[in-house]
Design an enzyme around this catalytic site. Structure first.
Site, PDB file in Angstrom:
ATOM      1  N   THR A 151       0.746  -1.469  -0.039  1.00 37.31           N
ATOM      2  CA  THR A 151      -0.084  -0.441  -0.046  1.00 37.31           C
ATOM      3  C   THR A 151       1.333   1.079   0.268  1.00 37.31           C
ATOM      4  O   THR A 151       1.167   1.761   1.017  1.00 37.31           O
ATOM      5  CB  THR A 151      -1.172   0.563   1.477  1.00 37.31           C
ATOM      6  OG1 THR A 151      -1.749  -1.306   1.974  1.00 37.31           O
ATOM      7  CG2 THR A 151      -1.468   0.824   1.152  1.00 37.31           C
TER       8      THR A 151
ATOM      9  N   LYS B 295      -8.021   0.120  -2.482  1.00 38.21           N
ATOM     10  CA  LYS B 295      -7.681   0.282  -1.038  1.00 38.21           C
ATOM     11  C   LYS B 295      -7.588   1.630   0.200  1.00 38.21           C
ATOM     12  O   LYS B 295      -7.595   0.814   1.166  1.00 38.21           O
ATOM     13  CB  LYS B 295      -6.407  -0.411  -0.978  1.00 38.21           C
ATOM     14  CG  LYS B 295      -4.718  -0.482  -0.308  1.00 38.21           C
ATOM     15  CD  LYS B 295      -5.299  -1.967   0.542  1.00 38.21           C
ATOM     16  CE  LYS B 295      -4.638  -2.160   2.196  1.00 38.21           C
ATOM     17  NZ  LYS B 295      -4.913  -3.072   3.028  1.00 38.21           N
TER      18      LYS B 295
ATOM     19  N   LYS C 130       0.789   5.156   8.443  1.00 37.28           N
ATOM     20  CA  LYS C 130       1.163   5.447   6.575  1.00 37.28           C
ATOM     21  C   LYS C 130      -0.107   4.879   5.852  1.00 37.28           C
ATOM     22  O   LYS C 130      -0.415   6.420   5.685  1.00 37.28           O
ATOM     23  CB  LYS C 130       2.000   4.137   6.178  1.00 37.28           C
ATOM     24  CG  LYS C 130       2.528   4.184   4.511  1.00 37.28           C
ATOM     25  CD  LYS C 130       2.661   2.788   4.110  1.00 37.28           C
ATOM     26  CE  LYS C 130       1.910   1.951   4.654  1.00 37.28           C
ATOM     27  NZ  LYS C 130       1.705   0.439   3.409  1.00 37.28           N
TER      28      LYS C 130
HETATM   29  N1  LIG Z   1      -0.105  -7.004   7.841  1.00 40.71           N
HETATM   30  C1  LIG Z   1      -1.358  -6.854   7.643  1.00 40.71           C
HETATM   31  O1  LIG Z   1      -1.802  -6.248   7.853  1.00 40.71           O
HETATM   32  C2  LIG Z   1      -1.011  -5.852   5.709  1.00 40.71           C
HETATM   33  C3  LIG Z   1      -2.601  -6.079   5.566  1.00 40.71           C
HETATM   34  C4  LIG Z   1      -2.810  -5.422   4.152  1.00 40.71           C
HETATM   35  C5  LIG Z   1      -1.838  -4.709   3.733  1.00 40.71           C
HETATM   36  N2  LIG Z   1      -0.837  -4.714   3.838  1.00 40.71           N
HETATM   37  C6  LIG Z   1       0.764  -3.775   3.167  1.00 40.71           C
HETATM   38  O2  LIG Z   1       1.211  -4.543   3.060  1.00 40.71           O
HETATM   39  C7  LIG Z   1       2.764  -4.615   2.976  1.00 40.71           C
HETATM   40  C8  LIG Z   1       3.905  -5.272   3.909  1.00 40.71           C
HETATM   41  O3  LIG Z   1       3.138  -5.541   5.095  1.00 40.71           O
HETATM   42  P1  LIG Z   1       3.568  -5.990   6.393  1.00 40.71           P
HETATM   43  O4  LIG Z   1       2.572  -6.227   7.333  1.00 40.71           O
HETATM   44  O5  LIG Z   1       4.024  -7.937   5.681  1.00 40.71           O
HETATM   45  O6  LIG Z   1       5.034  -5.490   6.488  1.00 40.71           O
HETATM   46  P2  LIG Z   1       6.380  -6.158   7.133  1.00 40.71           P
HETATM   47  O7  LIG Z   1       6.188  -7.380   8.211  1.00 40.71           O
HETATM   48  O8  LIG Z   1       6.834  -4.400   7.989  1.00 40.71           O
HETATM   49  O9  LIG Z   1       7.201  -5.893   5.390  1.00 40.71           O
HETATM   50  C9  LIG Z   1       7.499  -5.285   5.135  1.00 40.71           C
HETATM   51  C10 LIG Z   1       9.008  -5.806   3.991  1.00 40.71           C
HETATM   52  O10 LIG Z   1       9.734  -4.434   3.023  1.00 40.71           O
HETATM   53  C11 LIG Z   1      10.900  -4.567   3.134  1.00 40.71           C
HETATM   54  N3  LIG Z   1      11.402  -3.164   3.135  1.00 40.71           N
HETATM   55  C12 LIG Z   1      10.703  -2.159   4.051  1.00 40.71           C
HETATM   56  N4  LIG Z   1      12.002  -1.038   3.191  1.00 40.71           N
HETATM   57  C13 LIG Z   1      12.375  -1.902   2.308  1.00 40.71           C
HETATM   58  C14 LIG Z   1      12.591  -0.590   1.751  1.00 40.71           C
HETATM   59  N5  LIG Z   1      12.996   0.498   1.914  1.00 40.71           N
HETATM   60  N6  LIG Z   1      13.879  -1.314   0.526  1.00 40.71           N
HETATM   61  C15 LIG Z   1      13.610  -3.056   0.466  1.00 40.71           C
HETATM   62  N7  LIG Z   1      12.677  -3.794   0.844  1.00 40.71           N
HETATM   63  C16 LIG Z   1      12.105  -2.749   2.189  1.00 40.71           C
HETATM   64  C17 LIG Z   1      11.305  -4.832   4.528  1.00 40.71           C
HETATM   65  O11 LIG Z   1      12.640  -5.641   4.505  1.00 40.71           O
HETATM   66  P3  LIG Z   1      13.519  -5.849   6.166  1.00 40.71           P
HETATM   67  O12 LIG Z   1      12.516  -7.580   6.222  1.00 40.71           O
HETATM   68  O13 LIG Z   1      14.490  -6.182   5.533  1.00 40.71           O
HETATM   69  O14 LIG Z   1      12.957  -4.758   6.602  1.00 40.71           O
HETATM   70  C18 LIG Z   1       9.969  -6.174   4.328  1.00 40.71           C
HETATM   71  O15 LIG Z   1      10.654  -7.164   3.553  1.00 40.71           O
HETATM   72  C19 LIG Z   1       3.149  -3.002   2.925  1.00 40.71           C
HETATM   73  O16 LIG Z   1       2.321  -2.195   2.160  1.00 40.71           O
HETATM   74  C20 LIG Z   1       1.051  -3.313   4.187  1.00 40.71           C
HETATM   75  O17 LIG Z   1       0.700  -1.902   4.157  1.00 40.71           O
HETATM   76  C21 LIG Z   1      -0.523  -5.594   5.656  1.00 40.71           C
END
Ligand SMILES: NC(=O)c1ccc[n+]([C@@H]2O[C@H](COP(=O)([O-])OP(=O)(O)OC[C@H]3O[C@@H](n4cnc5c(N)ncnc54)[C@H](OP(=O)(O)O)[C@@H]3O)[C@@H](O)[C@H]2O)c1
Length: 304
Positions: free
Chosen positions: A97, A172, A240
């Site tokens: 997102t 979204k 965010k």
């Molecule tokens: N969690 C939820 O319930 C949910 C639901 C729907 C949508 N989303 C969306 O899905 C996405 C991921 O969410 P998540 O919960 O999986 O987050 P997360 O657990 O914090 O994972 C984020 C991922 O992005 C990588 N990353 C962050 N900054 C980066 C950069 N500058 N360059 C390269 N890689 C980078 C991280 O790598 P590292 O491991 O190295 O930190 C990690 O693999 C977000 O956009 C979120 O808004 C989340």
């Protein structure tokens, strides 16, 4: 149909989504900024890539699931980004997102290079990612979408093609405006019901068949019952997302007072150091704000 899929961003959501592609029989090539998340997937049969550019030389379709706009821009357009490795026709499915303007900029750069960028944000939380029951909202070139349909269907239960670039993200962001307000409403109502002596189990059985029911309500109940607030649907992500919603509303001259109020609580939670907590935790933040107390934080057990 491509049999090899790239996957970048193995966080809470991405690791589960990549695993579902492996289970579906795809050869999955993975890359993550930090290494431990990669090791887990390698044990389950994934193949590691050294950089996004290297991955793009091997895969015609690559899924991203990254935290924010900066991560997506760097991963696609950066020095060792995907755009430098793709063969003509390469597709990025971006399930993150992110800011609409950044998505449009990346999509335009990809198009100019002869590639496709689908904005394909997801909803359904970690539970949906694990069970492959996510809703996926897709914008971008229709023929590129058609080439990705099987991949999308392996990660989600409902996949919606919504039209030109940006259409998935717009949907979204609507969803996230509601999610922010719902979670604050559930938190407030729960604190009040506790004072009335209503049991959480009773709320669960009655409200789940009443109008007050919602996926956020069910998620809230399961997280509060588990007592595991660390991880999950992160406060950082909602902060965010609401910030993107409110920026977009401002640009359109719209005021969204309820989303603004929700963001105030979310920002407060972030300032209290709770970025990596599930958004269900907002009820504790509300409680602390109301009572001026900071000594009632629950045990910190990670959500698996
Ligand atoms: N969690 C939820 O319930 C949910 C639901 C729907 C949508 N989303 C969306 O899905 C996405 C991921 O969410 P998540 O919960 O999986 O987050 P997360 O657990 O914090 O994972 C984020 C991922 O992005 C990588 N990353 C962050 N900054 C980066 C950069 N500058 N360059 C390269 N890689 C980078 C991280 O790598 P590292 O491991 O190295 O930190 C990690 O693999 C977000 O956009 C979120 O808004 C989340």
């Amino acid at each position: 149909m491509a049999s090899r899929i790239g996957f970048i961003g193995l966080g809470v959501m991405g690791s589960k989504m990549a695993r579902n592609l492996l289970k579906a029989g795809y050869e999955v090539v993975v890359y993550n900024r930090s290494r431990p998340a990669v090791e887990e997937l390698l044990k389950e049969g994934a193949i590691a890539a050294g950089s996004p550019m290297e991955m793009a030389r091997d895969c015609e379709i690559i899924v991203l699931c990254l935290s924010d706009s900066k991560g997506v821009e760097e991963t696609v357009l950066g020095g060792r980004g995907l755009i430098h490795g793709f063969a003509p026709g390469g597709i990025v499915i971006d399930t993150s997102t992110i800011d609409l303007g950044v998505a449009m900029k990346v999509a335009a750069a990809m198009k100019a290079g002869g590639f496709h960028f689908l904005d394909a944000p997801v909803s359904g939380g970690p539970e949906g990612a694990r069970a492959a029951t996510l809703s996926i909202m897709v914008g971008g070139d229709r023929s590129a979408f058609a080439r990705c349909e099987d991949v999308l269907n392996r990660m989600g239960k409902r996949v919606f093609y919504l039209g030109e670039s940006g259409s998935g993200l717009k949907m979204k962001l609507f969803n996230q405006a509601l999610v922010g307000v719902y979670f604050v409403a559930v938190a407030e109502a729960y604190l009040w019901s506790k004072k009335l002596g209503v049991k959480l189990e009773d709320l669960q059985s009655v409200i789940s068949t009443s109008w007050g029911d919602s996926p956020p309500f069910r998620h809230f109940v399961s997280v509060v019952q588990s007592g595991e607030f660390k991880g999950g649907a992160l406060i950082r992500n909602l902060k965010k997302d609401l910030s993107i919603v409110l920026d977009s509303a401002k640009q359109e001259g719209e005021s969204m007072s309820l989303a603004e109020l929700a963001q105030e609580y979310v920002v407060k939670a972030s300032e209290m150091g709770r970025d990596d907590y599930d958004i269900s935790y907002l009820f504790q933040i509300l409680d602390e704000i109301k009572s001026g107390r900071r000594d009632r934080l629950p045990a910190e057990r990670p959500i698996s």
